[in-house]
Write an enzyme that holds these catalytic residues in place. Structure first.
Site, PDB file in Angstrom:
ATOM      1  N   LYS A 120     -31.612  18.335 104.415  1.00  0.00           N
ATOM      2  CA  LYS A 120     -32.081  16.951 104.442  1.00  0.00           C
ATOM      3  C   LYS A 120     -33.144  16.712 105.523  1.00  0.00           C
ATOM      4  O   LYS A 120     -33.919  15.773 105.429  1.00  0.00           O
ATOM      5  CB  LYS A 120     -30.903  16.012 104.593  1.00  0.00           C
ATOM      6  CG  LYS A 120     -29.972  16.129 103.378  1.00  0.00           C
ATOM      7  CD  LYS A 120     -28.976  15.046 103.258  1.00  0.00           C
ATOM      8  CE  LYS A 120     -28.295  15.056 101.916  1.00  0.00           C
ATOM      9  NZ  LYS A 120     -27.280  16.128 101.765  1.00  0.00           N
TER      10      LYS A 120
HETATM   11  C1  LIG Z   1     -26.714  16.443 100.592  1.00  0.00           C
HETATM   12  C2  LIG Z   1     -26.228  17.814 100.429  1.00  0.00           C
HETATM   13  C3  LIG Z   1     -26.068  18.376  99.162  1.00  0.00           C
HETATM   14  C4  LIG Z   1     -26.309  17.600  97.904  1.00  0.00           C
HETATM   15  O1  LIG Z   1     -27.667  17.299  97.731  1.00  0.00           O
HETATM   16  P1  LIG Z   1     -28.131  16.158  96.707  1.00  0.00           P
HETATM   17  O2  LIG Z   1     -29.580  15.989  96.921  1.00  0.00           O
HETATM   18  O3  LIG Z   1     -27.356  14.923  97.114  1.00  0.00           O
HETATM   19  O4  LIG Z   1     -27.767  16.615  95.350  1.00  0.00           O
HETATM   20  C5  LIG Z   1     -25.684  19.702  99.093  1.00  0.00           C
HETATM   21  N1  LIG Z   1     -25.438  20.432 100.198  1.00  0.00           N
HETATM   22  C6  LIG Z   1     -25.568  19.914 101.436  1.00  0.00           C
HETATM   23  C7  LIG Z   1     -25.272  20.767 102.621  1.00  0.00           C
HETATM   24  C8  LIG Z   1     -25.982  18.598 101.598  1.00  0.00           C
HETATM   25  O5  LIG Z   1     -26.124  18.089 102.812  1.00  0.00           O
END
Ligand SMILES: *Cc1c(COP(=O)(O)O)cnc(C)c1O
Length: 469
Positions: free
Chosen positions: A114
């Protein structure tokens, strides 16, 4: 570039306003009016050793209108966004099998993918707000990783406050501490007695409360914000360019929760990325994989898993995909989502499923399979992975196609979820040194009920006390 809402009842906006607005005011999500095309002979894609930042500039530029930001400033902003990443290549590709790689997306400041979007978004917010001499109240919901990445990207920035809702007791200690130990006066953590879906619903309701939204000048950092999806498109192109020499079709395996990351992959394909398909990997909260297997999208209760950032049943960004599959008919999307929310089943799932199965497939892996995947990779290669990435590895094991190269998106650092890693391997993964004192830092957060008016009045109180002092 102009942006339209997936429910077509909101004004058409340009990039800057889409960034500041987040969710469209008809309840829909903004998407680009047309998909910009990256031609296959773009010099950048031909380079064997493409630089992440240069590639990011090429991908992002067409989504932003010229008058918003000059090329040189945009380049600088992108460069600055990826400086805090701890690897020179930003997103290292690590081979794990003869035809499979992991794309390590966890070398940013909060150890999850993210950071790719939020480091950029925080700087973009600041750029736009400074130019317009405006202030913003950012409100978000997190299942763990969005919160820390957003807070890290927004902390200490003059023209914004950030309120982050997380489900009480349902995020890991590391995740919580990465949020609650940031003590800057513009950072406000709220723990909600409920699930992540409850937090996300509260945020959506606050956005739909026009008075609240306008009074506080509210915006979003959730993956409903287009700029996040946009920034994540880049690493799909990056991986393909790095594996070009093999001249084989590439399929991406994406551990999926809110459908933001895999929708970025879909967006990349719409822009002309040469990828074979996208594999949606779920834990036992498998609404998406059930859908991609059978066309049945029906909501079940969320059960906590070892991969909490994927403990989601209602994936916001799926609406963006639906919009394309309904030939961009906003009214149809709006009706369909309304019925889905009311009855718990997506109408017309079969038709959409047959359109989707050209690009998508889905595999789920339960907690047991997750632990096994962590252990196997450790035994085979001496590499530790976090449980979300392991759900991707679980999907890889179920795939049979040997013609295709597979890229598993490694979405978090193993030390972000040490309990599962320890359970699987007996090894407690170390935090990187820049976070090694995380457990000694002071925490601050406020606990609230799952109740819209309680949350709204708390936020109003905090903001009005700020203005008065
Ligand atoms: C947010 C997250 C996901 C899921 O991603 P999306 O974009 O919500 O599908 C998967 N793995 C980790 C470690 C995350 O932080």
């Amino acid at each position: 570039m102009q942006y339209i809402s997936t429910r077509t009842g909101a004004p058409i906006l340009e990039f800057e306003d889409v960034v500041l607005t987040g969710l469209a005011n008809d309840g829909g999500l903004y998407v680009p009016k047309v998909w910009p095309q990256i031609s296959a002979d773009n010099h950048i894609l031909d380079m064997d050793d493409v630089d992440y930042v240069e590639l990011a500039f090429e991908i992002i530029r067409p989504y932003i209108e010229d008058k918003c930001i000059e090329d040189i400033k945009l380049k600088c902003l992108i460069d600055d966004s990826y400086k805090p990443f701890k690897r020179p290549s930003v997103a290292p590709l690590v081979q794990i099998e003869s035809n499979a790689w992991m794309l390590e997306l966890f070398h940013g400041p909060t150890l999850a993918f993210k950071d790719f979007a939020l480091q950029f978004l925080g700087r973009m917010f600041e750029h736009i707000l400074t130019k317009r001499d405006k202030r913003l109240t950012i409100i978000g919901a997190t299942s763990g990783d969005t919160g820390s990445a957003a807070i890290e990207a927004c902390k200490g920035r003059d023209n914004l406050d950030i309120f982050m809702l997380h489900p009480l007791g349902r995020v890991s200690d590391v995740q919580r501490r990465q949020m609650t130990t940031v003590l800057d006066s513009n950072v406000h953590n709220i723990a909600i007695e409920g699930t992540f879906d409850d937090c996300q619903d509260l945020v959506k309701e606050m956005f739909n409360d026009a008075l609240f939204r306008d009074d506080l000048n509210v915006s979003a950092v959730n993956s409903i914000n287009w700029a996040r999806v946009m920034a994540q498109i880049v690493y799909y192109f990056y991986a393909v360019s790095r594996l070009k020499k093999y001249d084989r079709p590439i399929s991406f395996i994406v551990p999926t929760g809110n459908f933001g990351n895999v929708y970025a992959g879909y967006s990349a394909i719409q822009m002309g990325l040469n990828a074979a398909n996208l594999v949606v990997a779920s834990n036992h909260n498998d609404i998406l994989t059930r859908f991609f297997e059978t066309g049945d999208m029906s909501i079940m209760p969320v059960k906590p898993s070892l991969s909490p950032s994927m403990d989601i049943q209602v994936s916001s960004n799926f609406e963006r995909l639906l919009f394309d599959f309904y030939d961009r008919d906003g009214e149809a999307v709006s009706n369909s989502i309304k019925m889905f929310r009311e009855e718990g089943v997506l109408p017309g799932g079969n038709k959409i499923h047959s359109l989707a199965s050209n690009i998508f497939s889905g595999y789920s892996t339960n907690d047991e399979g997750t632990l096994l995947a962590i252990k196997q990779l450790y035994d085979d290669r001496g590499v530790l992975v976090d449980p979300h990435t392991a759900v991707g590895l679980g999907a890889l094991k179920q795939l049979k196609n040997n013609e295709t190269l597979h890229v598993v998106l490694a979405t978090a650092h193993p030390a972000k979820f040490p309990d599962a890693v320890k359970q699987a391997t007996g090894i407690n993964p170390d935090l990187p040194t820049f976070l090694s004192d995380l457990y000694d830092r002071e925490e601050r957060f406020t606990k609230l009920n799952n109740n819209l008016s309680a949350v709204e009045s708390y936020i109003r109180d905090v903001m009005s006390s700020k203005i008065h002092c």
